[in-house]
Design a protein around this motif. Sequence first.
Motif, PDB file in Angstrom:
ATOM      1  N   LYS A  98     -75.500 -32.218  -6.484  1.00 17.48           N
ATOM      2  CA  LYS A  98     -76.807 -32.803  -6.154  1.00 17.48           C
ATOM      3  C   LYS A  98     -77.032 -34.110  -6.909  1.00 17.48           C
ATOM      4  O   LYS A  98     -77.740 -35.009  -6.448  1.00 17.48           O
ATOM      5  CB  LYS A  98     -77.906 -31.800  -6.507  1.00 17.48           C
ATOM      6  CG  LYS A  98     -79.215 -31.972  -5.768  1.00 17.48           C
ATOM      7  CD  LYS A  98     -80.172 -30.846  -6.132  1.00 17.48           C
ATOM      8  CE  LYS A  98     -81.400 -30.854  -5.238  1.00 17.48           C
ATOM      9  NZ  LYS A  98     -81.118 -30.337  -3.884  1.00 17.48           N
ATOM     10  N   LEU A  99     -76.376 -34.218  -8.077  1.00 22.46           N
ATOM     11  CA  LEU A  99     -76.487 -35.429  -8.895  1.00 22.46           C
ATOM     12  C   LEU A  99     -75.413 -36.460  -8.544  1.00 22.46           C
ATOM     13  O   LEU A  99     -75.331 -37.513  -9.179  1.00 22.46           O
ATOM     14  CB  LEU A  99     -76.354 -35.056 -10.375  1.00 22.46           C
ATOM     15  CG  LEU A  99     -77.420 -34.105 -10.917  1.00 22.46           C
ATOM     16  CD1 LEU A  99     -77.059 -33.642 -12.323  1.00 22.46           C
ATOM     17  CD2 LEU A  99     -78.792 -34.767 -10.912  1.00 22.46           C
ATOM     18  N   GLY A 100     -74.585 -36.150  -7.536  1.00 16.45           N
ATOM     19  CA  GLY A 100     -73.495 -37.044  -7.175  1.00 16.45           C
ATOM     20  C   GLY A 100     -72.213 -36.751  -7.924  1.00 16.45           C
ATOM     21  O   GLY A 100     -71.230 -37.481  -7.797  1.00 16.45           O
ATOM     22  N   GLY A 101     -72.218 -35.660  -8.714  1.00 13.86           N
ATOM     23  CA  GLY A 101     -71.033 -35.303  -9.480  1.00 13.86           C
ATOM     24  C   GLY A 101     -70.003 -34.554  -8.649  1.00 13.86           C
ATOM     25  O   GLY A 101     -70.207 -34.243  -7.474  1.00 13.86           O
ATOM     26  N   ILE A 102     -68.888 -34.255  -9.296  1.00 15.83           N
ATOM     27  CA  ILE A 102     -67.751 -33.579  -8.667  1.00 15.83           C
ATOM     28  C   ILE A 102     -67.457 -32.317  -9.472  1.00 15.83           C
ATOM     29  O   ILE A 102     -67.543 -32.321 -10.699  1.00 15.83           O
ATOM     30  CB  ILE A 102     -66.510 -34.497  -8.655  1.00 15.83           C
ATOM     31  CG1 ILE A 102     -66.809 -35.818  -7.935  1.00 15.83           C
ATOM     32  CG2 ILE A 102     -65.318 -33.797  -8.009  1.00 15.83           C
ATOM     33  CD1 ILE A 102     -65.767 -36.899  -8.197  1.00 15.83           C
ATOM     34  N   VAL A 103     -67.102 -31.255  -8.781  1.00 10.87           N
ATOM     35  CA  VAL A 103     -66.810 -29.983  -9.445  1.00 10.87           C
ATOM     36  C   VAL A 103     -65.330 -29.657  -9.299  1.00 10.87           C
ATOM     37  O   VAL A 103     -64.743 -29.824  -8.231  1.00 10.87           O
ATOM     38  CB  VAL A 103     -67.657 -28.844  -8.849  1.00 10.87           C
ATOM     39  CG1 VAL A 103     -67.243 -27.496  -9.442  1.00 10.87           C
ATOM     40  CG2 VAL A 103     -69.144 -29.092  -9.104  1.00 10.87           C
ATOM     41  N   SER A 104     -64.747 -29.184 -10.395  1.00 10.95           N
ATOM     42  CA  SER A 104     -63.382 -28.656 -10.365  1.00 10.95           C
ATOM     43  C   SER A 104     -63.437 -27.240 -10.919  1.00 10.95           C
ATOM     44  O   SER A 104     -63.977 -27.011 -12.002  1.00 10.95           O
ATOM     45  CB  SER A 104     -62.446 -29.529 -11.210  1.00 10.95           C
ATOM     46  OG  SER A 104     -61.111 -29.064 -11.114  1.00 10.95           O
ATOM     47  N   THR A 105     -62.921 -26.279 -10.167  1.00 13.66           N
ATOM     48  CA  THR A 105     -62.988 -24.885 -10.591  1.00 13.66           C
ATOM     49  C   THR A 105     -61.643 -24.444 -11.152  1.00 13.66           C
ATOM     50  O   THR A 105     -60.594 -24.761 -10.598  1.00 13.66           O
ATOM     51  CB  THR A 105     -63.389 -23.982  -9.414  1.00 13.66           C
ATOM     52  OG1 THR A 105     -62.468 -24.171  -8.333  1.00 13.66           O
ATOM     53  CG2 THR A 105     -64.787 -24.315  -8.938  1.00 13.66           C
ATOM     54  N   ALA A 106     -61.687 -23.695 -12.257  1.00 14.40           N
ATOM     55  CA  ALA A 106     -60.467 -23.273 -12.947  1.00 14.40           C
ATOM     56  C   ALA A 106     -60.350 -21.753 -12.921  1.00 14.40           C
ATOM     57  O   ALA A 106     -61.347 -21.032 -13.022  1.00 14.40           O
ATOM     58  CB  ALA A 106     -60.475 -23.779 -14.387  1.00 14.40           C
TER      59      ALA A 106
END
Length: 576
Positions: A98-106
């Motif tokens: 929502k903030l324009g960020g990117i998620v990486s899941t581990a």
Amino acid sequence: MADVHADGGPLLHVPDDLTIEQFILYEQHPVKPRWYDQRPVLIDEETEREVGSDELRARTHGLANALKLRWNIGHDDVACIFSPNHIDYVVALWAVQKLGGIVSTANPAYTAEELVYQLRLIKARILIVHPWVLPVALEAARTYGITPDRIILFDPVAGLSFDNIQDLVKLGLGQVQQFTPLRLSPGDAKKKLALLSFSSGTTGKPKAVMITHYSIIANLVQIVQYLDLNNESVPIERKMYRPGSVSLAIVPFYHAYGMHMLLFGNMVLKSTIVVSAKFSLERMLRSIQQYRVTHLCIVPPQVLLLCKSPMVKNYDLSSVYFLMSGAAPLSAELQEQLVRTLPDCIIGQGYGMTEIATGVTHIPHDRKVATPGSAGVLLPGFVARVVKPDGSLAGYNEPGELHLNTPSRSLGYLDNPAATAETYYDGWIRTGDEVILTARKELFIIDRIKELLKVRGFQVAPSELEGHLLDHPDVADVCVVGIPDDFSGELPFAFVVLAQGAQARVQGDPHERTRTKEMLLKHVAEHKTAYKRLAGIEFVDAIPKNPSGKLLRRVLRERARAMVARGQLVVLRSKL
């Protein structure tokens, strides 16, 4: 055979100006089911806590506001989620995006060393962690350079002062909005990264797949268009999803199958998701009975337990009317056992890959039980070609490597142009899977051309294990292959050429030979997550190679399988 276009008509409009959250929670797309009720979106398996769509929106907003206030998270900042399934997993995902960020899941089973590799590659700014895996996260954070004040726990822990999502949501909801939600112009969703999901691609160490918001939305449209749930000519009892459906989320959300298909997919399909943090067969059976679960998306090892365990008969599974197995091939024999276990259930397989984001096939509409061994039929919007080793196109029922073209394809691998060029070309993706495609657009997986192993549905790159073993002074050469296993599908097994000193040490000394094998097994086990651990080691004089030096992996794979069949190998199995 020319390029094969999937059935189901042209793909309906895919919005290219929305985020994943906006499409799922707000967009009234024509493929979405028209039925509406006030049932929860998510249920926590253990606590029975329910979260509806309004609360989900509010919690996402609150956490986003707190992330902005506390860490100024913004465009293209990367957050790593290191956690098993949690009812707030999607809140953490969407708050960052929502903030324009990117998620990486581990993978929460990672060792600190494996997590550090991921953190460095993605350049993570914050780490969102489940308390269960906090010790590993802290060790990795120290090595990588994330300070404790940038570690966020999903739940508070007594005696620890880390920020946690529960308190941050309250903080964010209690403050004036400090952020502008991400708004995309037409076409932007095709470029804006949503996820950096890890895959080993066709070879080598895990790579960060660059997945856009559009990629996920396109695949959701493909799946839901295929299901055709608003078609009033089809009786409700013949539809694969119906009002009041309940899906059990035991496939991990960090994995593309769990996140894209199970989490996002079931939200679009208006199926309540029971969130399971940790799989056990007994817990799964109790949840099916307790929550009247209708849909199971699982992996072959879980299918095996469902078919083999005597405890299954102690539970009422009559609510289940749909079961899909994915992430790895399901044998025809095991599917037949599953039909006997759940005789009234729609049963079949799906096929996908992270680089496609994610689903490629689905269980066929026209039969209750899919063709044994079939990976399903192509989803709308896919174009497939089956390529022979000489580069020519195979005909129907002829084997070759599957290449795919789809609007859901990802952009490539982060900071890895060589690997990207190996897999992506001219809008197409090489899957590395040897397949047969029938005239009914039904897919059958024959083998993997790529060297990846599939252990319990997880990718294991032999080269990663080989590189680690070659770091040991006793190892001169090595080749890792997969051996068949009823529970895991495959297990990694190593053929090792010992260094000269080690060869002299084990020569004629069975005790030292055993001790050296145990030492090498421990060398891998101490540095790799459980599903990457070796099932055994065999010492050999030389590793077969072709004239250019390429490992002849297939030769050793066939040798290992023959030895297993003759009872000449002792196979070690890691715990789930």
